[in-house]
Motif scaffolding. Sequence first.
Motif, short mmCIF file in Angstrom:
data_model
loop_
_atom_site.label_atom_id
_atom_site.label_comp_id
_atom_site.label_asym_id
_atom_site.label_seq_id
_atom_site.Cartn_x
_atom_site.Cartn_y
_atom_site.Cartn_z
N ALA A 49 0.86 -1.12 -0.07
CA ALA A 49 0.13 0.13 -0.03
C ALA A 49 0.94 1.24 0.01
CB ALA A 49 -0.95 -0.03 1.30
N VAL A 50 1.84 1.47 0.95
CA VAL A 50 2.83 2.63 1.32
C VAL A 50 3.40 2.65 -0.09
CG1 VAL A 50 4.64 3.44 2.29
CG2 VAL A 50 2.82 2.56 3.60
N VAL A 51 3.98 1.50 -0.73
CA VAL A 51 5.10 1.62 -1.82
C VAL A 51 4.20 2.15 -3.04
CG1 VAL A 51 6.45 0.37 -3.49
CG2 VAL A 51 6.59 0.11 -1.13
N ILE A 52 3.05 1.63 -3.31
CA ILE A 52 2.13 1.84 -4.57
C ILE A 52 1.57 3.38 -4.34
CG2 ILE A 52 -0.04 1.31 -5.50
CD1 ILE A 52 0.45 -1.50 -4.81
N LEU A 53 1.40 3.62 -3.14
CA LEU A 53 0.81 5.17 -3.27
C LEU A 53 1.87 6.14 -3.64
CD1 LEU A 53 -1.22 5.02 0.32
CD2 LEU A 53 -1.95 5.63 -2.18
N LEU A 54 3.43 5.72 -3.51
CA LEU A 54 4.28 6.64 -3.82
C LEU A 54 4.68 6.35 -5.29
CD1 LEU A 54 6.22 6.50 -0.50
CD2 LEU A 54 5.03 8.34 -1.30
N LEU A 55 4.13 5.52 -5.87
CA LEU A 55 4.43 5.30 -7.33
C LEU A 55 3.78 6.04 -8.30
CD1 LEU A 55 4.32 1.44 -7.89
CD2 LEU A 55 6.27 2.90 -7.95
N PRO A 56 4.81 6.46 -9.19
CA PRO A 56 3.81 7.24 -10.16
C PRO A 56 3.11 6.60 -11.08
CG PRO A 56 6.56 7.36 -10.78
CD PRO A 56 6.16 6.10 -9.67
N GLU A 57 2.18 7.13 -11.69
CA GLU A 57 0.99 6.62 -12.55
C GLU A 57 1.39 5.66 -13.57
OE1 GLU A 57 -2.05 7.07 -11.63
OE2 GLU A 57 -2.94 6.05 -13.22
N ARG A 58 2.62 5.95 -14.13
CA ARG A 58 3.06 5.09 -15.40
C ARG A 58 3.49 3.71 -14.64
NH1 ARG A 58 6.43 8.91 -14.60
NH2 ARG A 58 8.43 8.35 -14.30
N ARG A 59 4.04 3.47 -13.69
CA ARG A 59 4.63 2.42 -13.28
C ARG A 59 3.78 1.07 -13.12
NH1 ARG A 59 9.95 3.04 -11.38
NH2 ARG A 59 10.10 0.99 -11.90
N GLU A 60 2.91 0.77 -14.17
CA GLU A 60 1.85 0.00 -14.18
C GLU A 60 2.35 -1.47 -13.81
OE1 GLU A 60 -0.95 0.14 -17.28
OE2 GLU A 60 -2.02 -1.66 -16.76
N ARG A 61 3.52 -1.91 -14.23
CA ARG A 61 3.81 -3.31 -14.09
C ARG A 61 4.29 -3.64 -12.63
NH1 ARG A 61 7.30 -5.80 -18.88
NH2 ARG A 61 5.53 -5.43 -20.44
N LEU A 62 4.94 -2.46 -12.30
CA LEU A 62 5.64 -2.77 -10.80
C LEU A 62 4.31 -2.78 -9.74
CD1 LEU A 62 7.95 -2.86 -8.62
CD2 LEU A 62 8.09 -0.34 -8.93
N ARG A 63 3.48 -1.84 -9.99
CA ARG A 63 2.16 -1.65 -9.25
C ARG A 63 1.51 -2.93 -9.08
NH1 ARG A 63 -0.09 3.08 -11.37
NH2 ARG A 63 -0.94 1.70 -12.83
N THR A 64 1.29 -3.69 -10.22
CA THR A 64 0.52 -4.87 -10.42
C THR A 64 1.25 -5.81 -9.75
OG1 THR A 64 -0.18 -4.21 -12.63
CG2 THR A 64 -0.54 -6.52 -12.02
N ALA A 65 2.81 -6.07 -9.99
CA ALA A 65 3.08 -6.92 -9.19
C ALA A 65 3.46 -7.17 -7.90
CB ALA A 65 4.91 -6.90 -9.87
N LEU A 66 3.48 -5.77 -7.36
CA LEU A 66 3.47 -5.64 -6.01
C LEU A 66 2.27 -6.05 -5.27
CD1 LEU A 66 5.13 -2.02 -5.20
CD2 LEU A 66 5.75 -4.21 -4.19
N SER A 67 1.07 -5.55 -6.04
CA SER A 67 -0.31 -5.86 -5.31
C SER A 67 -0.48 -7.56 -5.33
CB SER A 67 -1.14 -5.43 -6.35
OG SER A 67 -1.51 -3.86 -6.21
N LEU A 68 -0.12 -8.01 -6.48
CA LEU A 68 -0.27 -9.51 -6.66
C LEU A 68 0.69 -10.27 -5.68
CD1 LEU A 68 -0.86 -10.12 -10.33
CD2 LEU A 68 -2.68 -10.11 -8.60
N ALA A 69 2.00 -9.50 -5.34
CA ALA A 69 2.77 -10.38 -4.50
C ALA A 69 2.43 -10.27 -3.05
CB ALA A 69 4.24 -9.84 -4.73
N GLY A 70 1.86 -9.15 -2.66
CA GLY A 70 1.39 -8.81 -1.26
C GLY A 70 0.32 -10.06 -1.11
N ALA A 71 -0.76 -10.07 -2.16
CA ALA A 71 -2.06 -10.95 -2.06
C ALA A 71 -1.43 -12.38 -2.06
CB ALA A 71 -2.97 -10.50 -3.21
N ALA A 72 -0.65 -12.84 -2.80
CA ALA A 72 -0.10 -14.13 -2.75
C ALA A 72 0.63 -14.19 -1.41
CB ALA A 72 0.74 -14.28 -3.92
N ALA A 73 1.20 -13.50 -1.01
CA ALA A 73 2.03 -13.80 0.34
C ALA A 73 1.06 -13.85 1.47
CB ALA A 73 3.18 -12.60 0.71
N LYS A 74 0.02 -12.99 1.19
CA LYS A 74 -1.01 -13.21 2.55
C LYS A 74 -1.64 -14.55 2.55
CE LYS A 74 -3.49 -9.57 3.25
NZ LYS A 74 -2.91 -8.88 4.61
N VAL A 75 -2.03 -14.87 1.17
CA VAL A 75 -2.64 -16.20 1.24
C VAL A 75 -1.85 -17.48 1.62
CG1 VAL A 75 -3.59 -18.07 -0.31
CG2 VAL A 75 -4.10 -15.84 -0.72
#
Lengths: 509, 500
Positions: B19-45
């Motif tokens: 959440a914190v990293v993504i909020l600080l990411l610029p709008e165009r960093r789509e891949r990194l944003r997606t990767a972070l979201s998915l990695a976080g979600a997978a880690a939680k599962v």
Amino acid sequence: MGDVVLASLLLPLAGAVAAAVAPARRTVAVVTAAGQTVLAVVLAVTVLRDGPVATAPGGWEPPLGIALRVDGVAAAVGLLAAVVVTAVLAHACASPASTGPATEPAAGRSAYWPLTLLTLAGLQAVLVAADLFTTYVALELLTLGAVALVALGGRGAYGPALRYLCLAVLGSFAFLVAVALVYARTGTLTLDLAAAALPPGPALTTALGLATVGLLVKSALFPLHAWLPDAHAAAPTAVSPLLSALVVKGSFVVLLRVWTALGGDAALASVLAVLATGAVAWGGVLALRAAALKRVVAYSTVAQVGYLVLLLPLVTPALAGGDGVAVDVARTAWQGVLLVLLAHGLAKAAMFLAAGTLVGVAGSGRVADLGGTAARAPVVVTAYALAGVCLAGLPPSLGFVGKWALLDAALTGGRWWVVAVLLGGGLLTAAATARVLAATLREPGPGDGPPPGTPHGREEAPGATALPTPRAGERWPALALALLAVVTCVGSAWLADLVLVGAPPGVGG
Amino acid sequence: MTWTAWIPVLVLLTSLVPAVVILLLPERRERLRTALSLAGAAAKVALVVALVGPVVDGRRPEVRVPFLPDVDLVLRVEPFSLYFLGLSAFLWLVTTVYAVGYLRDHGHHRSRFFGFFSLCVVATSGVALSGNLVTFVVFYELLTLATYPLVAHDQTPAALRGARTYLHYTLVGGVALLLGAVWLTVLIGPVEFADRGSPAVAALAASDPGTLRLVVALMLGGLAVKAALVPVHGWLPKAMVAPAPVSALLHAVAVVKAGVFGIVLVVDMVLGVQVAEDLGVLLPLTVVACVTILWGSVRALAQDGLKARLAYSTVSQVSYVVLGVSLVSATGMTGGVVHIVHQGLMKITLFFCAGLLAQTLGLTRVSQLAGVGRRMPLTCAAFTVGALGMIGIPPVAGFVTKWWLGLGALDAGEPWVLAVLVTSSLLNAAYFLPVVARMWWGKAEAGAVLPRPVGPEAPWTMVTPALVTAGCSIAVALGAGLAFSPLSMARVIVEEGWWP
């Protein structure tokens, strides 16, 4: 440790002098503030570990000498002051416009740096002064620094600054008369000795009343608050945070000391309870209605001063020798209000910095004109939102911890009106913040921003480039302060412990 | 202190850090944003799966941080926490995939969106793991604040109005909850959640039932706002202005579920079912739940907007959970607890489909859906599964819930509840079956031309999540008797933990 206390007084004074004469004003000011932060941390750790630190510089011992004493409250507020000043100076370094309008003579802007350090020195002196006359002198120093800072706002600020000066001097005068009265009756200026020597009676009541009124004018308690919104809103961006977060706290801390030392007064406490309630309601409603963003923030300070003053009626029964429950209530309320004070200091400083920056980004001071700023200045809007969360006492934030403790105290003591004030005031504050946030999220008028759903493959939509965005240095200090107000929520027990160190016996210190 | 003790904190960090990293990411960093979201979600599962073993063995990993001198913030993994956490972790993963597809072509402010999306999950996980009332209140309010930017995401005047209504309702509800929580803490000290209720609360119920009743009414009243019980449900249909993934999350795991989760906690882990019955809070709760079930369904009938219809359906369906735990019967309580998962799976499927229809074909009204099944068969199949489940037709999850609730009502000696269940199912059928029928067999009106199909019916990132949750809705019903099915877990929670 006495030397550290003395150093914490002399460092900002020396810094102020240096910043007035040296060419590298900014560097001197920032280095001084950073050094003051280090001293404040040392003092806070020492006080938390070993108890209050007292010293008498120059060997002038009480009952007449200059006595200095750092208790938990002084250490905590001193730390707050050093942190806030450091952040505000960092902001000012990045944004020359935040220290005064460019139309003013250059001398005005360059006076910002020494005046800020002078105000910091004045506040530190107020906090550590242990005798009444030193306190008076320190309060005057604080006032003069603050008034001069307001006047940096340019022509529009001269009127509010003058009004502030008149009222603040009147308040000081009332306090001075009270001090003189105490001295005439007891022959001492040390608060504890004087309190022991002054029997209950008209003299004590008069002294307490005069001191209370004088100090409350300086702290802007409703209905003596009229100078505050004008002065705080007219001041430059890098000044308003100092005034709202710190300056009004100085006179409040003095009031707290005088009130608890002299044992309070039940009748006066009831009046204060009504006024505090009025402050929370009136400040909250006007913050919700004000058209100008900086006035929204300033009225929120009026409301927050009401929360602080709630403490006086809550501790009074314990001071009058109440039972165990009364002491319990007083102790929890003491912790709660001082946590609220610290939370307000951090959050209000962040909010004023953010508000000033948003006014620059929007090109207008009106809330209604903020449309589109959430997209152009997301960090600044986030700082504003986090600060609003803390001020409304919503979790997770230090303000919530303070509110929880205050609610605890109010429910333990069966003070239902305090519960109502806290909860109602919190909702009003939340609504005021939500109003501003909604305004920043709103789409700007046609032609001055990208419509929703614009594909962001092309970041620079036509028309968006011309609109101002905040500089890096204008974003982070506000966000840092706001984050500090939020993350201190976790593990805030040490702060609650700190503010109890050296507190009056009546509140379980 | 074993490694499992720190898992509760890790669970929060798996979404807080993204959440914190993504909020600080610029709008165009789509891949990194997606990767972070998915990695976080997978880690939680993964963490949730890793927790199952220790919790089954009877361990309760716990972390404490001082909050005030005599009050701690506590995160603890109880079976019920793990149950809710598992639901939110799984559905978050699925919804993240869906949201990536949803916002790919039409999105704006995506960093803000995914940042607050993750923050919401922090709050939900915190709610699930709360070990005492203070901690619960902290995360419950954080959830309110983190969802506000999501509801307002479109930044249109309607979105801002909806978000404001949402904030007004939830903040006032939060005040009632806060007052109740502080009051109870003042009366008996920090209230730890415990199986069969806190002993200190039981003692208070014996000595001062009047005050306790008032405190409980305040807390339940506050929680009822998020749980969207009638008459404080008004924010939910208005919050429909949010993007579809947000609505899905709001309705299936986050806000509404946090409300009912809180109600279940208060009834079964603060009071305990015995004390709750003695205090007389259960019957009013049953009545409110029944009224909500019926009223939500009646209002759903009249909605032409697909999301509005689904919203009222949520008002109705979520109250099954409240109904279940308000019955003095292990069977009924099991039905309520199992519906937390069942409703989540079915409702998220329906919202995924509504979002698919709106995003792909621009269809937002029930009246526009004629014949859409031929154009988007997979989406409509998933929708059909969800709708049949909501009605309670086997073999979809809703049937299992209603079966257990019905048995529970008889068991608790409240046969009139059966009538409510039957009426509600008929109403469910009345507002869902016409939609389904129109999708598959309706004739498109003259002039309403559906775009020609080109390639797959919609991006796979959006269709797959809908199919997965629809499949799960069937699987949890077919496999209800297996170990670690939601039903088995609910039975363990109720029979070993809560039933006196």
